[in-house]
Motif scaffolding. Sequence first.
Motif, PDB file in Angstrom:
ATOM      1  N   MET A   1       0.825  -1.422   0.023  1.00 47.55           N
ATOM      2  CA  MET A   1      -0.143  -0.040  -0.491  1.00 47.55           C
ATOM      3  C   MET A   1       0.910   1.557   0.023  1.00 47.55           C
ATOM      4  N   ASN A   2       1.944   1.187   0.804  1.00 45.81           N
ATOM      5  CA  ASN A   2       2.955   2.439   0.457  1.00 45.81           C
ATOM      6  C   ASN A   2       3.426   2.854  -0.453  1.00 45.81           C
ATOM      7  N   SER A   3       4.027   1.655  -1.118  1.00 45.25           N
ATOM      8  CA  SER A   3       4.358   2.441  -2.247  1.00 45.25           C
ATOM      9  C   SER A   3       3.174   2.436  -3.002  1.00 45.25           C
ATOM     10  N   GLU A   4       2.226   1.546  -3.567  1.00 45.49           N
ATOM     11  CA  GLU A   4       1.088   2.383  -4.721  1.00 45.49           C
ATOM     12  C   GLU A   4       1.268   3.766  -3.994  1.00 45.49           C
ATOM     13  N   TYR A   5       0.876   4.338  -2.336  1.00 44.11           N
ATOM     14  CA  TYR A   5       0.534   5.962  -1.905  1.00 44.11           C
ATOM     15  C   TYR A   5       1.814   6.758  -2.826  1.00 44.11           C
ATOM     16  N   ASP A   6       3.135   5.984  -2.620  1.00 41.48           N
ATOM     17  CA  ASP A   6       4.462   6.858  -2.670  1.00 41.48           C
ATOM     18  C   ASP A   6       4.499   7.320  -4.522  1.00 41.48           C
ATOM     19  N   SER A   7       3.647   6.519  -4.878  1.00 40.01           N
ATOM     20  CA  SER A   7       4.109   6.985  -6.287  1.00 40.01           C
ATOM     21  C   SER A   7       3.507   7.810  -6.954  1.00 40.01           C
ATOM     22  N   ILE A   8       1.310   7.072  -6.864  1.00 42.60           N
ATOM     23  CA  ILE A   8       1.319   8.685  -6.730  1.00 42.60           C
ATOM     24  C   ILE A   8       1.468   9.761  -6.540  1.00 42.60           C
ATOM     25  N   PHE A   9       1.611  10.543  -5.412  1.00 44.24           N
ATOM     26  CA  PHE A   9       2.464  11.295  -4.804  1.00 44.24           C
ATOM     27  C   PHE A   9       3.553  11.897  -5.875  1.00 44.24           C
ATOM     28  N   LYS A  10       4.165  10.588  -6.217  1.00 47.90           N
ATOM     29  CA  LYS A  10       5.062  11.512  -6.744  1.00 47.90           C
ATOM     30  C   LYS A  10       4.658  12.197  -8.471  1.00 47.90           C
ATOM     31  N   VAL A  11       4.076  11.274  -9.005  1.00 44.93           N
ATOM     32  CA  VAL A  11       3.113  12.124  -9.846  1.00 44.93           C
ATOM     33  C   VAL A  11       1.911  13.181  -9.686  1.00 44.93           C
ATOM     34  N   ARG A  12       1.717  13.656  -8.093  1.00 44.71           N
ATOM     35  CA  ARG A  12       1.044  14.302  -8.516  1.00 44.71           C
ATOM     36  C   ARG A  12       1.579  15.792  -7.987  1.00 44.71           C
ATOM     37  N   ASN A  13       2.826  14.868  -7.051  1.00 45.61           N
ATOM     38  CA  ASN A  13       3.995  16.535  -6.998  1.00 45.61           C
ATOM     39  C   ASN A  13       4.070  17.046  -7.786  1.00 45.61           C
ATOM     40  N   HIS A  14       4.714  16.357  -8.778  1.00 42.32           N
ATOM     41  CA  HIS A  14       5.535  16.950  -9.951  1.00 42.32           C
ATOM     42  C   HIS A  14       4.213  18.061 -10.449  1.00 42.32           C
ATOM     43  N   GLY A  15       3.087  17.764 -10.854  1.00 40.39           N
ATOM     44  CA  GLY A  15       2.745  18.501 -11.081  1.00 40.39           C
ATOM     45  C   GLY A  15       2.419  20.057  -9.949  1.00 40.39           C
ATOM     46  N   ALA A  16       2.666  19.554  -8.955  1.00 43.35           N
ATOM     47  CA  ALA A  16       2.580  21.190  -7.917  1.00 43.35           C
ATOM     48  C   ALA A  16       3.855  21.384  -8.060  1.00 43.35           C
ATOM     49  N   SER A  17       4.863  21.159  -8.216  1.00 39.18           N
ATOM     50  CA  SER A  17       6.035  21.502  -9.136  1.00 39.18           C
ATOM     51  C   SER A  17       5.999  22.291 -10.538  1.00 39.18           C
ATOM     52  N   ASN A  18       4.675  21.823 -11.415  1.00 37.60           N
ATOM     53  CA  ASN A  18       5.074  22.045 -12.642  1.00 37.60           C
ATOM     54  C   ASN A  18       4.218  23.918 -12.306  1.00 37.60           C
ATOM     55  N   ILE A  19       3.159  23.711 -11.492  1.00 34.64           N
ATOM     56  CA  ILE A  19       2.572  24.615 -11.198  1.00 34.64           C
ATOM     57  C   ILE A  19       3.477  25.848 -10.663  1.00 34.64           C
ATOM     58  N   HIS A  20       4.007  25.414 -10.145  1.00 31.38           N
ATOM     59  CA  HIS A  20       5.142  26.622  -9.182  1.00 31.38           C
ATOM     60  C   HIS A  20       5.746  27.198 -10.763  1.00 31.38           C
ATOM     61  N   GLY A  21       6.038  26.539 -11.644  1.00 32.58           N
ATOM     62  CA  GLY A  21       6.697  26.770 -12.588  1.00 32.58           C
ATOM     63  C   GLY A  21       6.702  27.526 -13.715  1.00 32.58           C
ATOM     64  N   ILE A  22       4.673  27.965 -14.167  1.00 29.42           N
ATOM     65  CA  ILE A  22       3.950  28.585 -14.309  1.00 29.42           C
ATOM     66  C   ILE A  22       4.201  29.430 -13.483  1.00 29.42           C
ATOM     67  N   ARG A  23       3.639  29.049 -12.310  1.00 32.65           N
ATOM     68  CA  ARG A  23       3.708  30.735 -11.850  1.00 32.65           C
ATOM     69  C   ARG A  23       4.848  31.491 -11.741  1.00 32.65           C
ATOM     70  N   TYR A  24       6.036  31.381 -11.376  1.00 39.31           N
ATOM     71  CA  TYR A  24       6.964  31.890 -11.656  1.00 39.31           C
ATOM     72  C   TYR A  24       7.313  32.490 -13.287  1.00 39.31           C
ATOM     73  N   GLN A  25       6.804  31.909 -14.441  1.00 43.19           N
ATOM     74  CA  GLN A  25       7.051  31.976 -15.634  1.00 43.19           C
ATOM     75  C   GLN A  25       6.008  34.081 -16.155  1.00 43.19           C
ATOM     76  N   ILE A  26       4.741  32.799 -14.911  1.00 41.56           N
ATOM     77  CA  ILE A  26       3.619  34.244 -15.221  1.00 41.56           C
ATOM     78  C   ILE A  26       4.285  35.678 -14.279  1.00 41.56           C
ATOM     79  N   LEU A  27       4.867  35.304 -13.390  1.00 39.97           N
ATOM     80  CA  LEU A  27       5.298  36.343 -12.317  1.00 39.97           C
ATOM     81  C   LEU A  27       6.695  37.306 -13.365  1.00 39.97           C
ATOM     82  N   TYR A  28       7.287  36.724 -14.039  1.00 35.40           N
ATOM     83  CA  TYR A  28       8.248  36.733 -14.894  1.00 35.40           C
ATOM     84  C   TYR A  28       7.307  38.143 -15.843  1.00 35.40           C
TER      85      TYR A  28
END
Length: 163
Positions: free
Chosen positions: A1-28
């Motif tokens: 169960m923990n490995s499934e959770y970790d793999s889902i988290f990694k995929v979703r966390n990448h999305g959060a990182s992408n949002i930070h990148g888009i936000r930074y691009q918009i600010l610039y």
Amino acid sequence: MNSEYDSIFKVRNHGASNIHGIRYQILYSIYCSFELLNEKNSIQSIQLEGLDDIDLEIKNIRTFKNFIQVKHSSKVWTASNLKSYKKKKGVLENFIEEYRVSPDSKFTLILSCELSDDILEISNYHRFDKKRKLTVRDKFRELCQSVKDSTEFEADSLLYNLE
């Protein structure tokens, strides 16, 4: 169960990182937009997600483009981050393609992260003496070899036009 959770988290966390990148691009982009209002500035127009993250048209004695890549990262950026990997185009590939279309252009890389020594060398290229410039140029040429059909002339021109 923990490995499934970790793999889902990694995929979703990448999305959060992408949002930070888009936000930074918009600010610039907003910063660049305010520069349009500055009478002393030569920016004529801004296009988001044109050929690059931000394309500026600049008019001084002549009109030219400044292609800007905006990157946000929580990790240290190294020269290898400039290369293309798998299906993802890297900064160098984008800039060389744009250079081929518009050789009079300038190229800017905006980073919100810690920079490695090799990136700092590239960014300080214009400040170095002739001997150090040759060393940095040779390293940059080697990096640009990762772009299909790139030439030393293109690598040198790109390095010279990086801001």
